[in-house]
Design an enzyme around this catalytic site. Structure first.
Site, PDB file in Angstrom:
ATOM      1  N   HIS A 263      37.251  43.154  39.146  1.00 20.91           N
ATOM      2  CA  HIS A 263      38.502  43.747  38.675  1.00 20.91           C
ATOM      3  C   HIS A 263      38.394  45.258  38.819  1.00 20.91           C
ATOM      4  O   HIS A 263      37.326  45.823  38.597  1.00 20.91           O
ATOM      5  CB  HIS A 263      38.739  43.369  37.207  1.00 20.91           C
ATOM      6  CG  HIS A 263      40.148  43.547  36.787  1.00 20.91           C
ATOM      7  ND1 HIS A 263      40.649  44.761  36.397  1.00 20.91           N
ATOM      8  CD2 HIS A 263      41.176  42.655  36.718  1.00 20.91           C
ATOM      9  CE1 HIS A 263      41.921  44.621  36.092  1.00 20.91           C
ATOM     10  NE2 HIS A 263      42.274  43.354  36.297  1.00 20.91           N
ATOM     11  N   ASP A 317      42.095  35.164  36.662  1.00 23.56           N
ATOM     12  CA  ASP A 317      42.423  34.072  37.577  1.00 23.56           C
ATOM     13  C   ASP A 317      41.354  32.990  37.648  1.00 23.56           C
ATOM     14  O   ASP A 317      41.580  31.940  38.229  1.00 23.56           O
ATOM     15  CB  ASP A 317      42.653  34.629  38.993  1.00 23.56           C
ATOM     16  CG  ASP A 317      43.975  35.344  39.075  1.00 23.56           C
ATOM     17  OD1 ASP A 317      44.925  34.873  38.429  1.00 23.56           O
ATOM     18  OD2 ASP A 317      44.053  36.371  39.757  1.00 23.56           O
TER      19      ASP A 317
END
Ligand code: ACO
Length: 386
Positions: A263, A317
């Site tokens: 991320h 996700d």
């Protein structure tokens, strides 16, 4: 002012694009807050519509305000027959995100007044987009197979109604609550790619339907919302716990990214992934474990061992797909579901942007040549023929 190369950061990493009071992320400590309230607290105690209200209007609603908002959203769930007719012409093989982008933009055709300074216009746009986007996603799922869309049911909650429209079956209360929490977790996340896209579009003072359509297009990419689909494809490809280590070693050696990990902001496990993993386990306890869960657990261990030093951990996700699979949702609807939730954040940023607007117009560092001669097409032909 001419920018210099040292001021340029690819992907605008770490460059503030706005001042905002909507959400906050501390990527080092894994903290996410909506309007100052921790995501764990929101997931435990709120509902998607209440958290959407919080994000968009800036504070938690009173009971009367929440009931009024829920009632309005419920009233506007149905799609106009012209939108349904348009959807009938979409190809069956088209991706649901493309269908959703087209439908969100088409909704703007019915509300083209564009009076952004009128609070009633803003309220109506917020309600219509939040109400109709789930119906569009569910309708496309039915219509691409030639079936009629399932009409929304007024007696069901926002989350339960969406699952009902998808499967033509009233969901179990635990499934509906878990799905509602998934929506809350995906509702907002500071200035990510799709939100930035929404803000840039909003800054031209176009209508909110164009803002949402633009953000849907941006969310569709595999490095953003599309990663949840790619995670399931990856788990399928790995196939067994024994294959995890060789698969990861091979990808790292070939400098390929592992989907559902890493991320831009979080350098620890994404707090939403922690909550989603808990939800997946609750669901498995009720309806049976997912075949891919053991592979996912092993993946998390191996990635921590090999990439933890770079701050690469599961993102939102990674576990969402396992939850959606257990809820019977087809893989290509995972990203549209992300959009159903994120429309709350996009609209919050739209409202914030138009409240203090200045059009986005960044600059660039030009790297091309100057003072080039123009060569006529005849001369270029002669040159190419040589
Ligand atoms: N797999 C392997 N290595 C990774 C991964 C990954 N998923 N993510 C980051 N890294 C490595 C990079 O290769 C880089 O290594 P290096 O320093 O040796 O070059 C280092 O970690 C830093 O990563 P960046 O690429 O600088 O991270 P960036 O902020 O540019 O990218 C992104 C973030 C796009 C999310 C990236 O981690 C990625 O592609 N992940 C996979 C796709 C994914 O899951 N996307 C969903 C993100 S969450 C969301 O959008 C809702």
């Amino acid at each position: 002012m001419t920018p210099t190369a040292c001021e340029y950061r690819p992907g605008l990493e770490g460059i503030p694009a706005t001042q905002s009071s909507i959400s906050y992320v501390d990527g080092q400590h894994g903290i996410l807050e909506y309007r100052g309230i921790r995501i764990e607290e929101i997931a435990r105690s709120s509902s998607f519509l209440e958290s959407a209200y919080l994000l968009i209007w800036g504070g938690l609603p009173t009971t009367i305000d929440l009931k009024a908002f829920e009632h309005e959203v419920q009233y506007h769930r149905r799609l106009k027959y012209r939108i349904r007719d348009m959807m009938k012409c979409f190809p069956e093989s088209g991706h649901p995100m493309d269908a959703l982008q087209a439908c969100a933009a088409a909704l703007g055709l019915f509300h083209s007044r564009r009076e952004l300074s009128d609070p009633a216009y803003v309220q109506n746009a917020v309600v219509r987009l939040i109400a109709k986007i789930p119906t569009m996603v569910a309708a496309f799922k039915m219509m691409r197979k030639g079936n009629d869309p399932v009409q929304p049911r007024d007696d069901l909650s926002y989350a339960a109604n969406f699952l009902y429209m998808l499967n033509e079956q009233e969901p179990d209360p635990l499934a509906a609550r878990i799905f509602d929490i998934c929506l809350m977790l995906h509702a907002e996340h500071t200035i990510n790619a799709s939100t930035f896209s929404a803000m840039v579009t909003a800054s031209t003072l176009t209508d909110p339907y164009a803002v949402v359509a633009s953000a849907v297009g941006t969310l569709a990419g595999p490095l953003h919302g599309g990663a949840n689909e790619a995670v399931i494809a990856m788990l399928q490809e790995i196939g067994s716990v024994d294959n995890v280590r060789p698969y990861i070693s091979d990808r790292i050696a070939n400098k390929q990214k592992i989907m559902g990990f890493g991320h831009r902001v979080y350098k620890v496990k994404d707090p939403r992934a922690v909550i989603l993993q808990g939800l997946a386990e609750q669901l498995f306890a009720k309806v049976g474990r997912d075949d891919y869960y053991d592979i996912a657990l092993e993946l998390e261990l191996v990635i921590e061992e090999k990439l933890g030093h770079k701050g690469v951990y599961p993102n939102v996700d990674f576990y969402s797909g396992l939850v959606y699979r257990k809820l019977g949702i087809p893989t290509d609807l995972f990203t549209p579901i992300f959009a159903i939730a994120r429309v709350a954040g996009w609209l919050a940023h739209w409202k914030e942007q138009i409240g203090k607007n200045r059009i986005f117009r960044p600059t660039q560092i030009y790297e091309g040549p100057h003072e080039q001669p123009y060569i006529s097409i005849e001369k270029r032909l002669q040159l190419w023929e040589k």
